[in-house]
Design an enzyme around this catalytic site. Structure first.
Site, PDB file in Angstrom:
ATOM      1  N   ASP A   8       0.865  -1.184   0.000  1.00  0.00           N
ATOM      2  CA  ASP A   8       0.000   0.000   0.000  1.00  0.00           C
ATOM      3  C   ASP A   8       0.901   1.234   0.000  1.00  0.00           C
ATOM      4  OD1 ASP A   8      -3.007   0.838   1.862  1.00  0.00           O
ATOM      5  OD2 ASP A   8      -1.719   2.130   0.653  1.00  0.00           O
ATOM      6  N   ASP A 114      -3.618   2.201  -5.382  1.00  0.00           N
ATOM      7  CA  ASP A 114      -2.307   2.132  -4.717  1.00  0.00           C
ATOM      8  C   ASP A 114      -2.114   0.876  -3.875  1.00  0.00           C
ATOM      9  OD1 ASP A 114      -3.771   2.728  -2.394  1.00  0.00           O
ATOM     10  OD2 ASP A 114      -2.135   3.937  -1.590  1.00  0.00           O
ATOM     11  N   GLU A 115      -2.891  -0.161  -4.155  1.00  0.00           N
ATOM     12  CA  GLU A 115      -2.800  -1.381  -3.346  1.00  0.00           C
ATOM     13  C   GLU A 115      -2.747  -2.625  -4.214  1.00  0.00           C
ATOM     14  OE1 GLU A 115      -5.699  -2.130  -0.144  1.00  0.00           O
ATOM     15  OE2 GLU A 115      -5.963   0.041  -0.197  1.00  0.00           O
TER      16      GLU A 115
HETATM   17  P1  TTP Z   1      -5.171   5.069   0.824  1.00  0.00           P
HETATM   18  O1  TTP Z   1      -4.170   4.001   0.572  1.00  0.00           O
HETATM   19  O2  TTP Z   1      -6.338   4.752   1.686  1.00  0.00           O
HETATM   20  O3  TTP Z   1      -4.480   6.351   1.465  1.00  0.00           O
HETATM   21  P2  TTP Z   1      -3.059   6.980   1.194  1.00  0.00           P
HETATM   22  O4  TTP Z   1      -2.259   6.161   0.238  1.00  0.00           O
HETATM   23  O5  TTP Z   1      -3.249   8.409   0.785  1.00  0.00           O
HETATM   24  O6  TTP Z   1      -2.392   6.993   2.624  1.00  0.00           O
HETATM   25  P3  TTP Z   1      -1.823   5.760   3.466  1.00  0.00           P
HETATM   26  O7  TTP Z   1      -0.391   6.059   3.680  1.00  0.00           O
HETATM   27  O8  TTP Z   1      -2.616   5.754   4.739  1.00  0.00           O
HETATM   28  O9  TTP Z   1      -2.041   4.519   2.637  1.00  0.00           O
HETATM   29  O10 TTP Z   1      -5.744   5.599  -0.566  1.00  0.00           O
HETATM   30  C1  TTP Z   1      -4.950   5.698  -1.730  1.00  0.00           C
HETATM   31  C2  TTP Z   1      -5.344   6.910  -2.529  1.00  0.00           C
HETATM   32  O11 TTP Z   1      -6.725   6.831  -2.892  1.00  0.00           O
HETATM   33  C3  TTP Z   1      -5.183   8.208  -1.780  1.00  0.00           C
HETATM   34  O12 TTP Z   1      -3.869   8.732  -1.902  1.00  0.00           O
HETATM   35  C4  TTP Z   1      -6.219   9.089  -2.405  1.00  0.00           C
HETATM   36  C5  TTP Z   1      -7.304   8.134  -2.857  1.00  0.00           C
HETATM   37  N1  TTP Z   1      -8.434   8.213  -1.901  1.00  0.00           N
HETATM   38  C6  TTP Z   1      -9.468   9.109  -2.148  1.00  0.00           C
HETATM   39  O13 TTP Z   1      -9.471   9.791  -3.165  1.00  0.00           O
HETATM   40  N2  TTP Z   1     -10.467   9.207  -1.224  1.00  0.00           N
HETATM   41  C7  TTP Z   1     -10.493   8.452  -0.063  1.00  0.00           C
HETATM   42  O14 TTP Z   1     -11.410   8.584   0.765  1.00  0.00           O
HETATM   43  C8  TTP Z   1      -9.431   7.521   0.178  1.00  0.00           C
HETATM   44  C9  TTP Z   1      -9.410   6.693   1.436  1.00  0.00           C
HETATM   45  C10 TTP Z   1      -8.431   7.448  -0.767  1.00  0.00           C
HETATM   46 MG    MG Z   2      -2.070   4.104   0.484  1.00  0.00          MG
END
Ligand code: TTP
Ligand code: MG
Length: 357
Positions: A8, A114-115
């Site tokens: 992630d 992103d996962e």
């Molecule tokens: P996430 O992996 O949930 O968040 P992140 O990568 O920004 O942070 P973390 O380090 O906690 O993993 O989500 C990935 C991307 O998806 C995030 O950068 C933006 C998008 N996203 C949205 O647009 N809206 C949302 O509510 C979420 C949770 C994510």
């Molecule tokens: Mg993330």
């Protein structure tokens, strides 16, 4: 032996923006809707870790994010930089990351922008799998100048929870033997599928950590939660699927809510529908879809009579506004006296987007 990895990216959209613009380096960054000096509608897509220190996070109204940033400024801290969403850039980076994973694993299953899960079973033991994960992280850092967090476990459940365990830039390896102990002290919310509502439900019963859930038998959990209760019973014991086959593509994204008390107040129903639309739009973005071309609104009346009404858009759309405008139109038709001559109250409202591209 099965060994599964989960990757992630850290603060993904914000990290890509920070990389693209050296002036942003080290500053709190908020990616999302235009804050319009605090008057903006819409929400935060994501915030980098600096901005999270101000309490800014995904899905927060952008106006609240603005207020939190102003508050930080008053305390002498740097104000947040607000950046709009550049989806194309993120998709490109996302593709590159998957390519890197594919160099180290024969089976990669991407689950959001992103996962991804990936199979490390050929490594044969967790120590070697951990070394491969280190290589993946350093290649992402070298090639993309970004950090990722990786979890490794005996199944997808443990891998996913482990990738979140030491964010950002984390690497957490949980062997099959340690899986159950690893879960026990964690809050129940860490189990994918447990959202704010289930969390609240459990909290009322004094259940906060995963270990608290283990006091309940499979039958008791099934009684509480239906079929999902039996699944949860397995999960709390660290057991889960290792299947990395492509899941069938989702054809629609929808959310619905039941009111505390049935209502025929337009404002109340419209407000809920806007909240639901925001949730739907967030998932649409997170899944990496680029467009939708139909919006459906569902209404259930107090006597459980349920109506759905759908509208196809002339062109594919990709904004929250488009969902809101269409669903407003559809909702208004349900408030027409001819549609509801007996003035039945509304019990549930839902919105769904379809024809995803
Ligand atoms: P996430 O992996 O949930 O968040 P992140 O990568 O920004 O942070 P973390 O380090 O906690 O993993 O989500 C990935 C991307 O998806 C995030 O950068 C933006 C998008 N996203 C949205 O647009 N809206 C949302 O509510 C979420 C949770 C994510
Ligand atoms: Mg993330």
């Amino acid at each position: 032996m099965k060994i599964i990895g989960h990757l992630d990216m850290d603060a993904f959209f914000a990290a890509v923006e920070e990389r693209a613009n050296p002036k942003l380096k080290g500053l709190p960054i908020v990616v999302g809707a235009d804050p319009k000096e605090g008057q903006g509608r819409g929400v935060v897509s994501t915030a980098n870790y600096k901005a999270r220190e101000y309490g800014i996070c995904s899905a927060l109204p952008i106006s609240t994010a603005w207020r939190l940033s102003e508050e930080a400024k008053r305390q002498g801290k740097p104000e947040a930089v607000f950046v709009s969403v550049n989806f194309k850039n993120y998709s490109e980076v996302s593709k590159n990351i998957i390519k890197i994973l594919e160099k180290y694993s024969g089976r990669v299953l991407q689950t959001s922008i992103d996962e991804a899960y990936f199979d490390l079973s050929p490594a044969e033991n967790f120590k070697k799998a951990g070394e491969i994960a280190k290589k993946i992280k350093s290649e992402i850092r070298k090639r993309e100048h970004l950090t990722a967090s990786i979890g490794i476990g005996p199944n997808k459940l443990i891998a996913k929870i482990a990738s979140d365990f030491q964010k950002p830039d984390g690497l957490t390896v949980i062997t099959k033997e340690r899986a159950e102990n690893f879960l026990e002290p964690l809050p129940v919310r860490k189990i994918p599928g447990i959202g704010p509502k289930t969390e609240e439900y459990f909290k009322k019963r004094g259940i906060e950590k995963i270990i608290d859930l283990k006091k309940y038998s499979r039958e008791e959990l099934t009684e509480m939660l239906g079929k999902w209760g039996a699944e949860l019973y397995e999960k709390t014991r660290g057991r889960g699927s290792t299947d990395l086959a492509e899941v069938r593509e989702r054809k629609s994204i929808g959310e619905q809510t039941t009111f505390e008390t049935d209502s025929l107040n337009f404002e109340t129903v419209w407000e809920s529908l806007q909240e639901l639309s925001t949730g739907v739009f967030r998932r649409f973005q997170k899944k990496g879809f680029k467009s939708f071309q139909a919006v459906t609104v569902t209404i259930r009346f107090s006597d459980f009579e349920t109506h759905t009404r759908s509208q196809t858009l002339r062109k594919p759309a990709n904004s929250l506004k488009a969902i809101e405008m269409k669903s407003l139109k559809l909702l208004m038709s349900f408030f027409d006296r001819r549609e509801n001559p007996r003035r039945k109250l509304i019990r549930l409202v839902g919105v769904r987007i379809e024809k995803l591209g």
